[in-house]
Design an enzyme around this catalytic site. Structure first.
Site, PDB file in Angstrom:
ATOM      1  N   SER A  13      -9.062   9.498 -17.861  1.00  0.00           N
ATOM      2  CA  SER A  13      -8.655   8.547 -16.833  1.00  0.00           C
ATOM      3  C   SER A  13      -9.606   8.595 -15.643  1.00  0.00           C
ATOM      4  O   SER A  13     -10.516   9.426 -15.575  1.00  0.00           O
ATOM      5  CB  SER A  13      -7.239   8.881 -16.359  1.00  0.00           C
ATOM      6  OG  SER A  13      -7.212  10.194 -15.816  1.00  0.00           O
ATOM      7  N   LYS A  17       3.537  16.515  -7.629  1.00  0.00           N
ATOM      8  CA  LYS A  17       4.227  16.157  -8.866  1.00  0.00           C
ATOM      9  C   LYS A  17       5.502  16.980  -9.055  1.00  0.00           C
ATOM     10  O   LYS A  17       6.528  16.465  -9.522  1.00  0.00           O
ATOM     11  CB  LYS A  17       3.292  16.349 -10.061  1.00  0.00           C
ATOM     12  CG  LYS A  17       2.121  15.379 -10.112  1.00  0.00           C
ATOM     13  CD  LYS A  17       2.611  13.951 -10.271  1.00  0.00           C
ATOM     14  CE  LYS A  17       1.456  12.966 -10.441  1.00  0.00           C
ATOM     15  NZ  LYS A  17       1.935  11.562 -10.570  1.00  0.00           N
ATOM     16  N   ASP A  61       0.852  -1.186   0.000  1.00  0.00           N
ATOM     17  CA  ASP A  61       0.000   0.000   0.000  1.00  0.00           C
ATOM     18  C   ASP A  61       0.891   1.241   0.000  1.00  0.00           C
ATOM     19  O   ASP A  61       1.576   1.529   0.976  1.00  0.00           O
ATOM     20  CB  ASP A  61      -0.906  -0.016   1.232  1.00  0.00           C
ATOM     21  CG  ASP A  61      -1.896   1.138   1.245  1.00  0.00           C
ATOM     22  OD1 ASP A  61      -1.818   1.999   0.344  1.00  0.00           O
ATOM     23  OD2 ASP A  61      -2.747   1.178   2.152  1.00  0.00           O
TER      24      ASP A  61
END
Length: 407
Positions: free
Chosen positions: A281, A236, A114
């Site tokens: 997505s 990011k 995880d």
């Protein structure tokens, strides 16, 4: 059929072609739509590479979109895949069996890890490194990620979700988890022989250009949650900057090694950031629908889908830049001109947009502070976990003693 139409137009004139006036009016729109769609789907990867015998760690492979498409292609080319998933449940097991059958590749395995749990990441990395001789590793393909709904201004504020360690979920999954995994796996990368082309390929997003860098609090533990987009973009951006520093450290450490007395260049281990483009997505669906099933059906599936189909890629078309990063000979040691992290978009190497990607001092400080804060958080969570374990054991003993007295 087209030849008959052309022949009729040349010999008898366009008046003899059935529905010519209608075709004449509609054709420009059809051609324009086709041209836009051809552009929006992006270029295709033209490189091929044999992957038989190569071993890869893969995340995000069960997404039923880009990740699944990349994993399918890699398996088809003969790669051995160790796929990390949040849970190894019945669905994941059946999915893995189906992938083996379709690709005729039995070397596909799933491991529980995880990525929103630092303890599980450390357990997996420790088990991977606990092997003699060192395990073969040809690359890590990171396609997992999380994007939370942005909310609706003045109507629905973004809801903060937390990881098991208490971090904001996007920061935890998109940045901290990947940083922690790759940082722990450094000994494995360095142990690979000099002739092995090891590629670490990570997904990024063009939204990183609007992100912030939190040098003193890189895990964003004390930051107010005002914008889900800001946390996503920053996760990011910080990942890309940290990877610049990780690449330098790997290169320098490998260069200091000697194999049979020969000098190493350190270029056999490369890190590449891939921007697959805007795709239809799961993340885009969550953002547009704001996490609502009703909005998903009305807004995404009915109202916006024709526009999204025209201007965005399918999840499976987004795999092309990943396959390019995996297969292009430009990243082979003999062809590399420098050891910097490469940024790939639309199947070509491009420049990073932010000036921070040229600031090595900032990247080093971000890396060091992230490593420090992760270690502190791990200790804090471990202490809490041990306290709960001790408390449960004491409660169990008390209940056992009480039952004995009653007897």
């Amino acid at each position: 059929m087209p030849l008959n139409i052309i022949g009729t137009a040349l010999l008898d004139g366009t008046d003899k072609i059935p529905y010519y006036q209608t075709i004449k009016k509609v054709a420009p729109y059809v051609l324009a739509t086709g041209a836009i769609k051809y552009w929006s789907r992006g270029p295709s990867n033209t490189w091929e590479r044999k992957l038989h015998g190569k071993v890869y760690l893969v995340t995000g492979a069960t997404s039923q979109g880009m990740g699944t498409s990349v994993a399918y292609k890699m398996a088809e080319l003969g790669a051995q895949l160790i796929i990390l998933t949040r849970e190894v449940d019945e669905w994941v097991t059946e999915w893995c069996e189906e992938l083996r059958e379709k690709t005729k590749n039995e070397l596909i395995f799933v491991e529980k890890c995880d990525l929103s749990n630092l303890w599980e990441i450390r357990k997996f990395a420790t088990s991977w490194l606990d092997n003699s001789p060192p395990r073969r590793l040809d690359g890590v393909i990171v396609m997992s990620g999380d994007m939370e709904p942005w909310g609706i201004p003045k109507i629905s504020l973004p809801q903060r979700r937390s990881s098991k360690d208490g971090l904001e979920l996007q920061i935890a999954t998109n940045y901290v988890a990947i940083f922690h995994l790759l940082n722990l796996l450094q000994p494995s990368f360095k142990a690979q022989p000099p002739d092995r082309d090891v590629r670490i390929i990570l997904a990024t997003c063009w939204l990183q250009v609007v992100g912030d860098i939190n040098i003193e609090d890189p895990l964003w533990q004390n930051a107010k949650y005002k914008s889900a987009l800001k946390f996503f973009a920053s996760s990011k951006l910080q990942l890309g900057l940290s990877m610049m520093e990780l690449q330098r450290r790997l290169t320098e450490d490998i260069k200091n090694q000697k194999t049979n007395g020969a000098e190493r260049t350190g270029k056999n281990v490369t890190i590449t950031m891939v921007q697959p483009g805007t795709m239809r997505s799961n993340s885009l669906r969550r953002v547009i629908s704001n996490g609502s099933v009703v909005l998903l059906i009305i807004l995404y599936c009915i109202l916006l889908y024709p526009i999204l189909w025209l201007f965005t890629k399918s999840g499976r078309r987004g795999d092309q830049s990943f396959l390019y990063a995996l297969m292009t000979p430009e990243l082979e040691e003999v062809n590399l001109k420098d050891t910097k992290v490469k940024y790939i978009s639309d199947c070509s190497i491009v420049k990073f947009a932010r000036k921070e990607f040229d600031d090595e001092e900032l990247q080093k400080k971000l890396f060091d502070n992230t490593e420090r804060d992760i270690l502190q958080l791990e200790k804090k969570v471990a202490a809490k976990r041990n306290a709960n374990k001790t408390g449960n054991q004491n409660s169990k003993k008390k209940s056992q003693n009480k039952s004995r007295k009653d007897d």
